[in-house]
Design an enzyme around this catalytic site. Structure first.
Site, mmCIF file in Angstrom:
data_model
loop_
_atom_site.group_PDB
_atom_site.id
_atom_site.type_symbol
_atom_site.label_atom_id
_atom_site.label_comp_id
_atom_site.label_asym_id
_atom_site.label_seq_id
_atom_site.Cartn_x
_atom_site.Cartn_y
_atom_site.Cartn_z
ATOM 1 N N GLN A 101 0.844 -1.202 0.000
ATOM 2 C CA GLN A 101 0.000 0.000 0.000
ATOM 3 C C GLN A 101 0.874 1.244 0.000
ATOM 4 O OE1 GLN A 101 -1.784 -2.011 3.583
ATOM 5 N NE2 GLN A 101 -3.539 -0.799 2.969
ATOM 6 N N ASN A 102 2.190 1.048 0.081
ATOM 7 C CA ASN A 102 3.106 2.199 0.142
ATOM 8 C C ASN A 102 3.365 2.750 -1.258
ATOM 9 O OD1 ASN A 102 3.161 1.613 2.821
ATOM 10 N ND2 ASN A 102 5.185 0.659 2.795
ATOM 11 N N ASP A 104 6.090 4.878 -1.728
ATOM 12 C CA ASP A 104 7.419 5.499 -1.661
ATOM 13 C C ASP A 104 8.480 4.805 -2.510
ATOM 14 O OD1 ASP A 104 8.201 3.249 -0.064
ATOM 15 O OD2 ASP A 104 7.471 4.281 1.730
ATOM 16 N N HIS A 119 -1.548 1.348 -4.422
ATOM 17 C CA HIS A 119 -1.859 2.775 -4.351
ATOM 18 C C HIS A 119 -0.996 3.629 -5.280
ATOM 19 C CE1 HIS A 119 -3.743 2.256 -0.051
ATOM 20 N NE2 HIS A 119 -4.491 1.754 -1.011
#
Ligand code: ZN
Length: 247
Positions: A101-102, A104, A119
């Site tokens: 779900q990160n 980065d 995401h």
């Protein structure tokens, strides 16, 4: 921790199909500011007022400034032992996938290759008009100072999922499919509250997977897990990987 890790390795040592689901907790040890704490001038805004289609329609410049500040924060951060050990797990199991779900990109920087991003990714942009998806870095800037599409020249937007938007269909379908046939499923650093990702461990469990939670805090998932590591990913995952190497 090591004893629990050895018990897990004994119970799940023969697993072929393994899924790891990660959330923001994995990146907190890398000093990634949370969604709500980018800092500076941004602290007076609510993320809901920046990360939404309405915000972008109203003031794309402001939304881009915020996303570029977040992308800068991420560039300065480094993958931590949690990211690195999760990347190592790819070589431990023949059929391994990471569902994150990160946004980065630290998993990929740590070496993970089989990554499903639920995401999106802060390092990417996509066209508001045509289907182009491209790296944010090096994307052409328009006269308005915002990234534009290298193919058609239209305004670009961050390639992330905003409030009120559905998750990418392909990624979500793949995550459900992999969870439903996993033999071993790890939920790492995620609150277990945000749907639809929160349902993935339950799907795995009901299909017979061994369910493992790595989280310093109790979550709604904790009580249905077969193994719980009450620790951060950067402490627990290296111990787990070491135990699997030892069997
Ligand atoms: Zn385009």
């Amino acid at each position: 921790m090591r004893r629990e890790a050895r018990e897990l390795a004994r119970a799940a040592g023969g697993s072929q199909r393994v899924v790891v689901l990660t959330g923001a907790g994995v990146s907190s040890d890398s000093g990634i500011p949370t969604f709500r704490d980018v800092g500076g001038v941004w602290s007076r805004f609510r993320p809901e007022d920046l990360a939404s289609p309405e915000a972008f329609a109203r003031d794309p410049r402001m939304v881009w400034d915020w996303y570029r500040a977040r992308a800068e924060n991420v560039k300065e951060a480094q993958p931590n032992p949690g990211h690195i050990s999760i990347a190592e797990m790819e070589s431990l199991f023949p059929d391994f996938y990471l569902v994150t779900q990160n946004v980065d990109g630290l998993h990929q920087r740590a070496g993970s290759r089989r990554v499903i991003e639920l995401h999106g990714n802060l390092g990417r942009a996509r066209c508001t008009t045509c289907p182009s998806v491209f790296p944010l870095e090096g994307a052409p800037l328009g006269p308005d100072g915002m990234p534009h599409c290298p193919s058609c020249g239209a305004l670009a937007r961050p390639d992330v999922v905003w409030f009120g938007e559905p998750l990418p269909t392909d990624a979500l379908e793949q995550a459900f499919e992999l969870s439903s046939r996993a033999q071993l499923f790890f939920s790492v650093g995620t609150s277990g509250l945000v749907q639809p990702a929160a349902s993935l461990p339950y799907i795995a469990k009901s299909a017979g997977a061994i369910l493992v939670e790595v989280n310093p805090n109790e979550t709604p998932l904790s009580r249905v897990c077969d193994f719980v590591f009450r620790a951060g990913a950067s402490e627990a995952i290296p111990a787990i990987v070491e135990a699997f190497h030892g069997i």
